[in-house]
Scaffold this active site. Sequence first.
Site, PDB file in Angstrom:
ATOM      1  N   LYS A  60       0.886  -1.084  -0.286  1.00  0.00           N
ATOM      2  CA  LYS A  60      -0.249   0.359   0.302  1.00  0.00           C
ATOM      3  C   LYS A  60       1.072   1.176  -0.095  1.00  0.00           C
ATOM      4  CE  LYS A  60      -2.131   2.616   3.247  1.00  0.00           C
ATOM      5  NZ  LYS A  60      -1.885   4.099   2.533  1.00  0.00           N
ATOM      6  N   GLU A 114      10.359   1.430   9.894  1.00  0.00           N
ATOM      7  CA  GLU A 114      11.496   1.910   9.975  1.00  0.00           C
ATOM      8  C   GLU A 114      10.145   3.278  10.766  1.00  0.00           C
ATOM      9  OE1 GLU A 114      14.250   1.959   9.376  1.00  0.00           O
ATOM     10  OE2 GLU A 114      14.788  -0.776   9.000  1.00  0.00           O
TER      11      GLU A 114
HETATM   12  P1  NAP Z   1       2.237   7.987   8.215  1.00  0.00           P
HETATM   13  O1  NAP Z   1       0.915   9.221   8.508  1.00  0.00           O
HETATM   14  O2  NAP Z   1       2.705   7.069   9.637  1.00  0.00           O
HETATM   15  O3  NAP Z   1       1.634   6.930   7.136  1.00  0.00           O
HETATM   16  C1  NAP Z   1       3.274   5.772   6.745  1.00  0.00           C
HETATM   17  C2  NAP Z   1       2.287   5.120   6.012  1.00  0.00           C
HETATM   18  O4  NAP Z   1       1.216   4.420   6.606  1.00  0.00           O
HETATM   19  C3  NAP Z   1       1.060   5.427   4.921  1.00  0.00           C
HETATM   20  O5  NAP Z   1       0.852   4.409   3.682  1.00  0.00           O
HETATM   21  C4  NAP Z   1      -0.901   5.480   6.015  1.00  0.00           C
HETATM   22  O6  NAP Z   1      -1.317   5.671   5.344  1.00  0.00           O
HETATM   23  C5  NAP Z   1      -0.113   4.437   6.485  1.00  0.00           C
HETATM   24  N1  NAP Z   1      -1.023   4.351   7.655  1.00  0.00           N
HETATM   25  C6  NAP Z   1      -1.690   5.681   8.143  1.00  0.00           C
HETATM   26  N2  NAP Z   1      -2.302   5.087   9.527  1.00  0.00           N
HETATM   27  C7  NAP Z   1      -2.472   3.535   9.073  1.00  0.00           C
HETATM   28  C8  NAP Z   1      -2.879   2.646  10.168  1.00  0.00           C
HETATM   29  N3  NAP Z   1      -4.033   3.468  10.614  1.00  0.00           N
HETATM   30  N4  NAP Z   1      -2.936   1.430   9.986  1.00  0.00           N
HETATM   31  C9  NAP Z   1      -2.083   1.148   9.137  1.00  0.00           C
HETATM   32  N5  NAP Z   1      -1.500   2.047   7.794  1.00  0.00           N
HETATM   33  C10 NAP Z   1      -1.523   3.518   8.462  1.00  0.00           C
HETATM   34  O7  NAP Z   1       3.517   8.788   8.024  1.00  0.00           O
HETATM   35  P2  NAP Z   1       3.657   9.781   6.694  1.00  0.00           P
HETATM   36  O8  NAP Z   1       3.036  10.712   7.277  1.00  0.00           O
HETATM   37  O9  NAP Z   1       3.165   9.495   5.068  1.00  0.00           O
HETATM   38  O10 NAP Z   1       5.585   9.810   6.776  1.00  0.00           O
HETATM   39  C11 NAP Z   1       6.096  10.022   7.416  1.00  0.00           C
HETATM   40  C12 NAP Z   1       6.914   9.891   8.611  1.00  0.00           C
HETATM   41  O11 NAP Z   1       7.642   8.597   8.515  1.00  0.00           O
HETATM   42  C13 NAP Z   1       7.973  10.761   9.193  1.00  0.00           C
HETATM   43  O12 NAP Z   1       7.943   9.949  10.763  1.00  0.00           O
HETATM   44  C14 NAP Z   1       9.298   9.558   9.089  1.00  0.00           C
HETATM   45  O13 NAP Z   1      10.161  10.156   9.987  1.00  0.00           O
HETATM   46  C15 NAP Z   1       9.203   7.871   9.038  1.00  0.00           C
HETATM   47  N6  NAP Z   1      10.194   7.614   7.934  1.00  0.00           N
HETATM   48  C16 NAP Z   1      11.029   7.292   8.304  1.00  0.00           C
HETATM   49  C17 NAP Z   1      11.474   5.903   7.414  1.00  0.00           C
HETATM   50  C18 NAP Z   1      12.566   5.372   8.021  1.00  0.00           C
HETATM   51  O14 NAP Z   1      13.307   4.284   7.401  1.00  0.00           O
HETATM   52  N7  NAP Z   1      13.139   4.775   9.122  1.00  0.00           N
HETATM   53  C19 NAP Z   1      11.815   6.775   6.166  1.00  0.00           C
HETATM   54  C20 NAP Z   1      11.068   7.181   5.898  1.00  0.00           C
HETATM   55  C21 NAP Z   1      10.284   8.363   7.126  1.00  0.00           C
HETATM   56  P3  NAP Z   1      -2.240   7.493   4.489  1.00  0.00           P
HETATM   57  O15 NAP Z   1      -0.736   7.625   3.540  1.00  0.00           O
HETATM   58  O16 NAP Z   1      -3.327   7.040   4.307  1.00  0.00           O
HETATM   59  O17 NAP Z   1      -2.302   8.167   5.647  1.00  0.00           O
END
Ligand code: NAP
Length: 499
Positions: A195, A270
């Site tokens: 997804k 991650e």
């Molecule tokens: P996010 O809000 O956590 O969303 C990530 C993914 O999870 C999206 O596909 C999102 O769908 C989905 N999601 C949201 N709620 C969910 C739920 N209840 N159950 C299952 N999946 C769900 O993160 P983001 O705002 O897209 O990205 C930013 C974050 O990613 C930051 O905290 C960043 O540090 C982290 N990140 C970490 C790494 C690493 O390698 N450690 C790399 C890149 C980014 P939607 O798109 O519909 O919200």
Amino acid sequence: MASQLLLNETTDFLASHHRMLIGGAWVDAASGETIDVFNPATEEIIASVPAAGEVDIDKAVAVARKAFDTGPWPAMSPSRRGELLWALADLVEDHADLFNQVEVLDNGMPYNPAGAMAGPRAAKTLRYYAGWPTKISGLTVPADTPPGADHPGVTYVQREPIGVVGQIIPWNFPLGMAVMKLGPALATGCTIVLKPAELTPLSALLLGQLVEKAGFPEGVVNIVPGYGDPAGQAIAAHPDVDKVAFTGSTAVGRKIIHAASGNMKKVSLELGGKSPFIIFPDADLDKAIASAGRLAFFLQGQNCMCASRLFIHNDIYDRVVDGVAKIAAGMTIGPGLDPETNIGPLISAAQLDRVQAFVESGSREGATLVTGGNRLDRAGHFMAPAIFADARPEMKIVREEIFGPVTCAQRFAGDDLESVARQANDTIYGLIGSVWTRDLETGHKMAGKIRAGTIGINYHGPADISAPFGGFKQSGWGREFGAEGLNQYLESKTVVTRF
Ligand code: NAP
Ligand code: MG
């Protein structure tokens, strides 16, 4: 200079009817629901994609289950699996310009065809994993001879794919995320339900087309755009999914753990970061300042490795803050397709509001805004990159992941490495960190003291796809990349034979 022109294939792709890939068929959501896809530089709708619901996730998991349990994929020879991955890499490379343009339009990132987020790098990642299927081997174990027997028999451990894998990725570098997730799962023989983020679904759908062209058996890769809730939630909770691999925020990571507990599926995470970038007075300051400026604002600061906490020795503090501020102020802000752009738009209006609230809180709590931080008065979610001086450990801008072009400078004094490390480790995160010094002893001692998954010495970033990457503390569970990354997708099976 004029903005780069769109290729015909980009315009055609955007204008096409986007569907999701389930079991080798391109389908709409069962509900008919769609998600509008925006260009964050113009706020215009550039496409619409299906929004998968629970019914669609059920279908995708069922075909992935069937492809794993009875399909040709897990039994396929390792060399053939490697060839298919290599073929996919070639196709990604052939379509690199298309991918690069789609990424810029969907995500807002500055166009950089040679960059870490672009098509050629994605192809390289897939090729790295294409080499693995033929090298995944088990071991034999020198077990003791059981009492009364005259021979220990043979005990060996074989490595098997974990099964059906759910993969949920964020919007900050969509294509890179997709191949980093698909590569190891495919190399090990798993089947996948992926997804992409609701805000950036397009490159994953394009990749799905190439998966088909490369000739992977149907049902091996299923691509289902949709909202976190219900689509992501349904994947994480699904009883027929054996493992979920998630990249995103720590808050959603926590939800994934809860959802996965029903069938105790394996989980790898991650998550976020708040990475320390520590500059000692003997560092090559020109290099350290240039790197701090680049890595604080790379991808508009929307990356988990962002140099978001600068720790600067008192003796060089003013010079470094001044230097980073000059870099920030000198950046060209604009649409990613403009070749002069260094800083594109933030991903969405909501993200811009969120980052603006952090800027306000920094000023309110008494940090000094040296430059930037303001929204731009134009269409698109643009803001000027910002640096706060006089930041203190208790401030919200220092404690929380901002995920925007905002960095905070704190001071340290003296040469007690223990106390510098204590400051750097004062965070719930532990993804990466870096130390800038000409003294290798200081560098390596600090590397030992910082609690994070990757430490750079005169470098800030991941090593390479061949070295493990992931987080200590609340930055995640497990490691991606390298052999450790493959382990996430493998089960060990011990076979004991008695003669
Ligand atoms: P996010 O809000 O956590 O969303 C990530 C993914 O999870 C999206 O596909 C999102 O769908 C989905 N999601 C949201 N709620 C969910 C739920 N209840 N159950 C299952 N999946 C769900 O993160 P983001 O705002 O897209 O990205 C930013 C974050 O990613 C930051 O905290 C960043 O540090 C982290 N990140 C970490 C790494 C690493 O390698 N450690 C790399 C890149 C980014 P939607 O798109 O519909 O919200
Ligand atoms: Mg978009």
